[in-house]
Scaffold this motif. Structure first.
Motif, PDB file in Angstrom:
ATOM      1  N   THR A 111      29.291  30.243 -58.419  1.00  0.00           N
ATOM      2  CA  THR A 111      29.364  28.865 -57.155  1.00  0.00           C
ATOM      3  C   THR A 111      27.759  28.184 -57.934  1.00  0.00           C
ATOM      4  O   THR A 111      27.879  27.049 -57.957  1.00  0.00           O
ATOM      5  CB  THR A 111      28.302  29.733 -56.152  1.00  0.00           C
ATOM      6  N   GLU A 112      26.645  28.774 -59.269  1.00  0.00           N
ATOM      7  CA  GLU A 112      25.678  28.091 -59.836  1.00  0.00           C
ATOM      8  C   GLU A 112      26.229  27.521 -60.677  1.00  0.00           C
ATOM      9  O   GLU A 112      26.360  26.354 -60.838  1.00  0.00           O
ATOM     10  CB  GLU A 112      24.975  29.110 -59.938  1.00  0.00           C
ATOM     11  N   LEU A 113      27.613  28.447 -61.201  1.00  0.00           N
ATOM     12  CA  LEU A 113      28.097  27.299 -62.512  1.00  0.00           C
ATOM     13  C   LEU A 113      28.823  26.394 -62.241  1.00  0.00           C
ATOM     14  O   LEU A 113      29.090  25.658 -63.139  1.00  0.00           O
ATOM     15  CB  LEU A 113      28.558  28.389 -63.370  1.00  0.00           C
ATOM     16  N   ASN A 114      29.604  26.256 -61.116  1.00  0.00           N
ATOM     17  CA  ASN A 114      30.953  25.527 -61.037  1.00  0.00           C
ATOM     18  C   ASN A 114      30.282  24.856 -60.213  1.00  0.00           C
ATOM     19  O   ASN A 114      30.032  24.442 -59.422  1.00  0.00           O
ATOM     20  CB  ASN A 114      31.780  26.239 -59.689  1.00  0.00           C
ATOM     21  N   ILE A 115      30.579  23.351 -60.801  1.00  0.00           N
ATOM     22  CA  ILE A 115      30.789  21.819 -60.694  1.00  0.00           C
ATOM     23  C   ILE A 115      32.106  21.910 -59.542  1.00  0.00           C
ATOM     24  O   ILE A 115      31.632  21.143 -58.248  1.00  0.00           O
ATOM     25  CB  ILE A 115      30.543  20.888 -61.466  1.00  0.00           C
ATOM     26  N   SER A 116      33.075  21.869 -59.650  1.00  0.00           N
ATOM     27  CA  SER A 116      34.179  21.611 -58.686  1.00  0.00           C
ATOM     28  C   SER A 116      34.905  22.903 -57.707  1.00  0.00           C
ATOM     29  O   SER A 116      33.556  23.805 -57.395  1.00  0.00           O
ATOM     30  CB  SER A 116      35.576  21.766 -59.614  1.00  0.00           C
ATOM     31  N   SER A 117      35.231  22.028 -57.049  1.00  0.00           N
ATOM     32  CA  SER A 117      35.150  22.237 -55.528  1.00  0.00           C
ATOM     33  C   SER A 117      35.795  23.868 -55.309  1.00  0.00           C
ATOM     34  O   SER A 117      36.869  24.050 -56.068  1.00  0.00           O
ATOM     35  CB  SER A 117      35.828  21.773 -54.465  1.00  0.00           C
ATOM     36  N   TRP A 118      35.016  25.268 -54.143  1.00  0.00           N
ATOM     37  CA  TRP A 118      36.050  26.491 -54.696  1.00  0.00           C
ATOM     38  C   TRP A 118      37.485  26.153 -54.059  1.00  0.00           C
ATOM     39  O   TRP A 118      38.316  26.893 -54.428  1.00  0.00           O
ATOM     40  CB  TRP A 118      35.103  27.557 -53.639  1.00  0.00           C
ATOM     41  N   GLY A 119      37.389  25.473 -52.676  1.00  0.00           N
ATOM     42  CA  GLY A 119      38.740  25.008 -51.900  1.00  0.00           C
ATOM     43  C   GLY A 119      39.544  24.639 -53.266  1.00  0.00           C
ATOM     44  O   GLY A 119      41.161  25.222 -52.860  1.00  0.00           O
ATOM     45  N   ASP A 120      39.346  23.496 -54.207  1.00  0.00           N
ATOM     46  CA  ASP A 120      40.406  22.710 -54.706  1.00  0.00           C
ATOM     47  C   ASP A 120      40.766  23.991 -55.828  1.00  0.00           C
ATOM     48  O   ASP A 120      42.141  23.835 -55.753  1.00  0.00           O
ATOM     49  CB  ASP A 120      39.416  21.939 -55.803  1.00  0.00           C
ATOM     50  N   LEU A 121      40.141  24.748 -56.261  1.00  0.00           N
ATOM     51  CA  LEU A 121      40.367  25.950 -57.444  1.00  0.00           C
ATOM     52  C   LEU A 121      41.231  26.321 -57.292  1.00  0.00           C
ATOM     53  O   LEU A 121      41.999  26.969 -57.965  1.00  0.00           O
ATOM     54  CB  LEU A 121      39.284  26.132 -57.677  1.00  0.00           C
ATOM     55  N   ILE A 122      40.671  27.154 -55.628  1.00  0.00           N
ATOM     56  CA  ILE A 122      41.995  28.098 -55.175  1.00  0.00           C
ATOM     57  C   ILE A 122      43.304  28.012 -54.887  1.00  0.00           C
ATOM     58  O   ILE A 122      43.809  28.300 -55.003  1.00  0.00           O
ATOM     59  CB  ILE A 122      40.531  28.893 -53.763  1.00  0.00           C
ATOM     60  N   SER A 123      43.262  26.241 -53.836  1.00  0.00           N
ATOM     61  CA  SER A 123      43.936  25.860 -53.913  1.00  0.00           C
ATOM     62  C   SER A 123      45.393  25.897 -55.170  1.00  0.00           C
ATOM     63  O   SER A 123      46.473  26.468 -54.915  1.00  0.00           O
ATOM     64  CB  SER A 123      43.972  25.353 -53.062  1.00  0.00           C
ATOM     65  N   ALA A 124      44.647  25.310 -56.285  1.00  0.00           N
ATOM     66  CA  ALA A 124      45.331  25.247 -57.269  1.00  0.00           C
ATOM     67  C   ALA A 124      46.124  26.388 -57.441  1.00  0.00           C
ATOM     68  O   ALA A 124      47.644  26.276 -58.468  1.00  0.00           O
ATOM     69  CB  ALA A 124      44.431  24.294 -57.812  1.00  0.00           C
ATOM     70  N   ILE A 125      45.241  27.189 -57.753  1.00  0.00           N
ATOM     71  CA  ILE A 125      45.693  29.093 -58.449  1.00  0.00           C
ATOM     72  C   ILE A 125      46.448  29.216 -56.945  1.00  0.00           C
ATOM     73  O   ILE A 125      47.931  29.953 -58.034  1.00  0.00           O
ATOM     74  CB  ILE A 125      44.918  29.481 -58.704  1.00  0.00           C
ATOM     75  N   ALA A 126      46.641  29.493 -56.116  1.00  0.00           N
ATOM     76  CA  ALA A 126      47.220  29.839 -54.625  1.00  0.00           C
ATOM     77  C   ALA A 126      49.273  29.282 -55.468  1.00  0.00           C
ATOM     78  O   ALA A 126      49.766  29.636 -55.149  1.00  0.00           O
ATOM     79  CB  ALA A 126      46.747  29.774 -53.642  1.00  0.00           C
TER      80      ALA A 126
END
Length: 265
Positions: A119-134
């Motif tokens: 969370t500290e290192l990521n600039i991108s949103s968690w939601g966008d990242l996890i959605s793409a992977i899913a």
């Protein structure tokens, strides 16, 4: 004499540097850079004392696909992960030395406290990242360059969470200096802590001793350490415990050892 039916497992002890390689997988391919991370499991500074679940982690992203740690560990699992359609985060933790890489464990889930470090290192949103992977898509993960650390702040009965009787601090308040800024609070990640809506005060709402994870980031390890530890110095919890040396061993010796062995540039 060994009684009939008993089994004894002997393991060869390997010394070196413990380091993990973490990356996302979308069902067919890797997503984003790899996260190299070093856990600090011993209770006391200097890596002494009992082994805990975790006292803190140093980590940084690396987008070099030819990184030997990645090529000799996670990269080899790509066909297997693709065959199973795996989607999520995957981690291999190892001991490495001049003789090679010795895997310790594989983790196919998010971990703590490294999730707070991400969370500290990521600039991108968690939601966008996890959605793409899913959805099996690729994703251009934006992240901060340099290093990050996360420090565990605990209270008794940690690290002996089962010995709760007589040690629980349930209901104890957490105090912050008035100099704590809103920016500082972005680096605070609570666990088993609640907020009293009437007086806006945080208090400990469980009994195992996990309380707080504090993150910091910077161009160098000392920069990341300063950010995290300056915030911890503004935090007051009765009987609070934390290691003040997260990342020190990497700066003092292990970075050079990993370079010497050919695992880091």
């Amino acid at each position: 004499n060994i009684h009939q039916g008993q089994v004894i497992t002997l393991q060869q002890k390997v010394t070196g540097v413990e380091i993990a390689i973490t990356r996302y997988f979308n069902g067919t391919d890797w997503v984003g850079p790899m996260l190299l991370n070093i856990e600090h499991k011993k209770f006391f500074p200097g890596d002494v004392g009992p082994t805990t679940s975790e006292m803190g982690t140093l980590g940084w992203y690396d987008d070099n696909e030819q990184n030997p740690l990645f090529q000799k560990t996670l990269a080899l699992l790509k066909p297997h992960l693709a065959e199973s359609g795996y989607r999520g985060i995957f981690d291999i933790n190892c001991i490495v030395n001049e003789k090679g890489i010795f895997p310790l464990e594989a983790t196919s889930r998010f971990g703590s406290p490294i999730a707070h470090l991400q969370t500290e290192l990521n600039i991108s949103s968690w939601g966008d990242l996890i959605s793409a992977i899913a959805r099996g898509k690729t994703y251009d993960l934006k992240y901060k360059k340099g290093f990050g650390i996360v420090v565990v702040v605990a209270i008794p009965p940690f690290p002996y969470s089962k010995k709760i009787e007589g040690h629980s601090q349930f209901g104890t308040h957490i105090y912050f200096l008035d100099s704590t800024t809103e920016e500082d609070r972005k680096h605070l990640h609570f666990e088993e802590v609640s907020l009293n809506v009437e007086d806006k005060r945080h208090y400990i709402s469980d009994t195992r001793g996990y309380v707080l994870y504090v993150t910091g980031q910077g161009e160098t390890v000392p920069d990341a350490q300063k950010e995290a530890y300056d915030i911890i110095k503004k935090t007051y919890i009765p009987k609070m415990m934390y290691r003040y040396d997260i990342g020190d061993s990497f700066v003092e010796k292990n970075h050079e050892r990993l370079k010497e062995w050919g695992f880091l540039s």
